[in-house]
Scaffold this active site. Structure first.
Site, PDB file in Angstrom:
ATOM      1  N   ASP A  87       0.858  -1.177   0.000  1.00 50.80           N
ATOM      2  CA  ASP A  87       0.000   0.000   0.000  1.00 50.80           C
ATOM      3  C   ASP A  87       0.899   1.233   0.000  1.00 50.80           C
ATOM      4  OD1 ASP A  87      -1.999  -1.839   0.387  1.00 50.80           O
ATOM      5  OD2 ASP A  87      -2.782  -0.943   2.226  1.00 50.80           O
ATOM      6  N   HIS A 138       4.667  -7.500  -0.045  1.00 49.01           N
ATOM      7  CA  HIS A 138       4.359  -8.815  -0.596  1.00 49.01           C
ATOM      8  C   HIS A 138       4.991  -8.985  -1.976  1.00 49.01           C
ATOM      9  CE1 HIS A 138       1.046  -9.738   2.389  1.00 49.01           C
ATOM     10  NE2 HIS A 138       1.302  -8.458   2.620  1.00 49.01           N
ATOM     11  N   SER A 140       8.495   2.937   4.873  1.00 52.20           N
ATOM     12  CA  SER A 140       9.556   3.514   4.118  1.00 52.20           C
ATOM     13  C   SER A 140       9.233   3.414   2.630  1.00 52.20           C
ATOM     14  CB  SER A 140      10.866   2.851   4.461  1.00 52.20           C
ATOM     15  OG  SER A 140      11.896   3.419   3.745  1.00 52.20           O
TER      16      SER A 140
END
Length: 288
Positions: free
Chosen positions: A93, A150, A253
């Site tokens: 995200d 992911h 980050s």
């Protein structure tokens, strides 16, 4: 050109003891005093308007410390993946801060600022060679975002490197003002073989990022070494399917994806757009 405010914000960061501040933040976020960790969690949720309806648990009491909240899991049904199993999906995200093609070995950091894939990969020109004239995407994770990342597509891990460096902030202001930001910050480089060819997933540390971990190794940093550390996996291959958890940022980050030349075609991806883990990002050229 960066604005005066952006330059000033960057200049303030240069003399700061980046790693000391990040380690102190790590101690605070791992504090298990019930009243303190709940105060931190509730304050953070309000300050950054965190959507807790997606979290596996929205109750601060269910987290032993602030860090457990920060790397919280999502409910099983809040992310979906495209039916086409060959689509490259967003690993996280965040905001797609930059996306496009490399010019030889150069990729865009911000408007008017480029940096080299060789610098990003720790100064190793041979390691960078497969990505010349390739494709890249940079995804910035804000404090309010989900901080697990992911796999963008199925891949077999070939090598991992920990590259020491500074810990500048990686937000838009700093990216606009600090030259070679992603080639200066501490980072973990994960190299995979995929159906689309070689793929690098670069996990960039940042100011107050206390730790980066991967699912196969655990915590990679800290400790922070003076020299590049390297792990290879040819003898014990690690295969991860698209969407499988790759690792976690303990604060912060940025994730940078690299592909080779004519490997993938971006699907209407535009700098500045919000993106969620699992959304279609690119299509392999062999499947076009």
């Amino acid at each position: 050109m960066p604005t005066f405010k952006q330059i000033l914000f960057a200049l303030i960061q240069y003399p700061l003891p980046h790693h000391l501040l990040s380690r102190l933040m790590g101690k605070l976020t791992h504090c298990r005093r019930h009243w303190l960790k709940n105060l931190l969690i509730r304050g953070f949720v309000r300050l950054y308007n965190v959507d807790m309806t997606e979290a596996a648990s929205a109750d601060p009491d269910d987290y032993a410390c602030f860090n457990e909240f920060f790397i919280r899991a999502l409910q099983a049904d809040v992310r979906s993946f495209p039916e086409d199993s060959k689509r490259v999906v967003s690993p996280a995200d965040g905001t797609l801060s930059q996306v496009g093609s490399l010019t030889s070995e150069w990729l865009i950091q911000a408007k008017g600022k480029d940096y080299s894939v060789t610098a990003l990969l720790g100064g190793d020109a041979e390691l960078a060679k497969p990505f010349e004239n390739g494709e890249f995407a940079t995804i910035y994770l804000s404090p309010s975002d989900y901080h697990r990342f992911h796999m963008p597509l199925d891949g077999t891990l070939k090598e991992m490197r920990h590259i020491p460096g500074r810990l500048f902030s990686v937000n838009e202001s700093t990216a606009a003002a600090v030259d070679n930001l992603f080639g200066r910050n501490e980072r973990v480089v994960c190299l995979f073989d995929t159906e689309a060819g070689p793929m690098a997933v670069v996990l960039v540390g940042a100011l107050l990022v206390a730790s980066i971990e991967t699912v196969w190794h655990g915590v990679v940093t800290p400790p922070t070494a003076r020299e590049i550390r390297r792990w290879t996996y040819q003898e014990s291959p690690i295969h991860l399917e698209r969407g499988a958890e790759l690792g976690r940022f303990h604060m912060g980050s940025t994730v940078i994806l690299l592909f080779g030349q004519n490997a993938v075609r971006w699907l209407d991806a535009q700098p500045g757009q919000s993106i969620r883990m699992g959304e279609s990002l690119a299509k392999p050229v062999f499947d076009s």
